[in-house]
Design an enzyme around this catalytic site. Structure first.
Site, PDB file in Angstrom:
ATOM      1  N   SER A  27      44.507  38.196  38.019  1.00 24.63           N
ATOM      2  CA  SER A  27      44.192  36.973  38.059  1.00 24.63           C
ATOM      3  C   SER A  27      45.317  36.317  36.826  1.00 24.63           C
ATOM      4  O   SER A  27      46.239  36.690  36.638  1.00 24.63           O
ATOM      5  CB  SER A  27      42.728  36.403  37.823  1.00 24.63           C
ATOM      6  OG  SER A  27      42.729  34.945  38.193  1.00 24.63           O
ATOM      7  N   GLU A  47      45.090  37.943  46.841  1.00 32.59           N
ATOM      8  CA  GLU A  47      43.599  38.802  46.362  1.00 32.59           C
ATOM      9  C   GLU A  47      43.720  39.997  47.152  1.00 32.59           C
ATOM     10  O   GLU A  47      44.150  40.257  48.153  1.00 32.59           O
ATOM     11  CB  GLU A  47      42.741  37.997  46.835  1.00 32.59           C
ATOM     12  CG  GLU A  47      42.706  36.494  46.118  1.00 32.59           C
ATOM     13  CD  GLU A  47      41.482  35.624  46.519  1.00 32.59           C
ATOM     14  OE1 GLU A  47      40.528  36.174  47.115  1.00 32.59           O
ATOM     15  OE2 GLU A  47      41.516  34.384  45.916  1.00 32.59           O
ATOM     16  N   HIS A  67      46.177  34.925  43.531  1.00 30.17           N
ATOM     17  CA  HIS A  67      45.445  34.010  44.783  1.00 30.17           C
ATOM     18  C   HIS A  67      46.521  33.199  45.583  1.00 30.17           C
ATOM     19  O   HIS A  67      46.125  32.218  46.017  1.00 30.17           O
ATOM     20  CB  HIS A  67      44.395  33.078  44.004  1.00 30.17           C
ATOM     21  CG  HIS A  67      43.432  33.807  42.978  1.00 30.17           C
ATOM     22  ND1 HIS A  67      42.441  34.672  43.272  1.00 30.17           N
ATOM     23  CD2 HIS A  67      43.522  33.463  41.538  1.00 30.17           C
ATOM     24  CE1 HIS A  67      42.124  34.892  41.892  1.00 30.17           C
ATOM     25  NE2 HIS A  67      42.654  34.312  41.155  1.00 30.17           N
TER      26      HIS A  67
END
Length: 208
Positions: A69, A138, A111
């Protein structure tokens, strides 16, 4: 199989000066950045003794630097700080800043397909034609070997953009105007596929 794990919260830049943390980094074989806020990460790490030693160890080879992330977003030379998913290509929608630079001439976003982040990359390329945009889904990872090819792991895809646009009117567009651009090349890589950044081409899965 990891023998020992050390953690550091990095509440401020002073954390990167602690002798114990620097000793741990000297002994470590890898550093992994978790998610959160990529600006906070670079603000607390870049230019500290920890950040300098981390770069030295990374450049020496045989040392893994990774992240998830926000930790992955910070790996590039330019990083996206904020911007909506979807929408149009407008300068006002996307904030950018310098990353940690472990991937030179590259920007990473995460993402990626789940949150519709293609316009974020296009907005960046219209203003700053970075060579590579790397969008990671993801449950997916990109294995990057210095001076070598990239390979995709996991259940999603990595979308690689050759961001060298042939046309952009970003310099003439107002902040809330839609920017015109052309010439971005897109490569969608499922698991086991790869990418050669030196030749800017997709690589099929290896035999076996």
């Amino acid at each position: 199989g990891v023998k020992q794990v050390w953690t550091a919260a990095f509440q401020d830049r002073g954390e990167g000066e602690k002798p114990t943390l620097l000793e741990n980094l000297e002994q470590a074989t890898a550093v992994y950045f978790t998610g959160g806020d990529q600006l906070r990460l670079t603000m607390h790490v870049a230019g500290t003794p920890f950040g300098d030693l981390l770069r030295e160890r990374h450049n020496g080879g045989s040392f893994l630097v990774g992240g998830t992330s926000a930790g992955a977003v910070a790996m590039g030379s330019v990083m996206i700080l904020s911007g909506p998913g979807g929408g149009s290509v407008r300068r006002a929608d996307v904030r950018m800043g310098p990353g940690l630079g472990f991937l030179r001439d590259a920007t990473v976003d995460t993402h990626f397909n789940e949150r519709g982040r293609v316009p974020r990359f296009l907005t960046l390329f219209a203003q700053n034609s970075q060579v590579l945009g790397i969008g990671i889904d993801e449950n997916t990872a990109l294995d990057v070997r210095l001076g070598d090819e990239f390979r995709v792991l996991g259940s999603g895809a990595v979308t690689v953009f050759d961001g060298r646009v042939s046309y952009s009117n970003a310099a003439d567009a107002a902040d809330h105007d839609i920017i015109a651009l052309s010439g971005v090349t897109v490569h969608v890589l499922p698991k086991r596929f790869g990418f050669d950044p030196s030749e800017m081409r997709l690589l099929p899965p290896r035999d076996g």
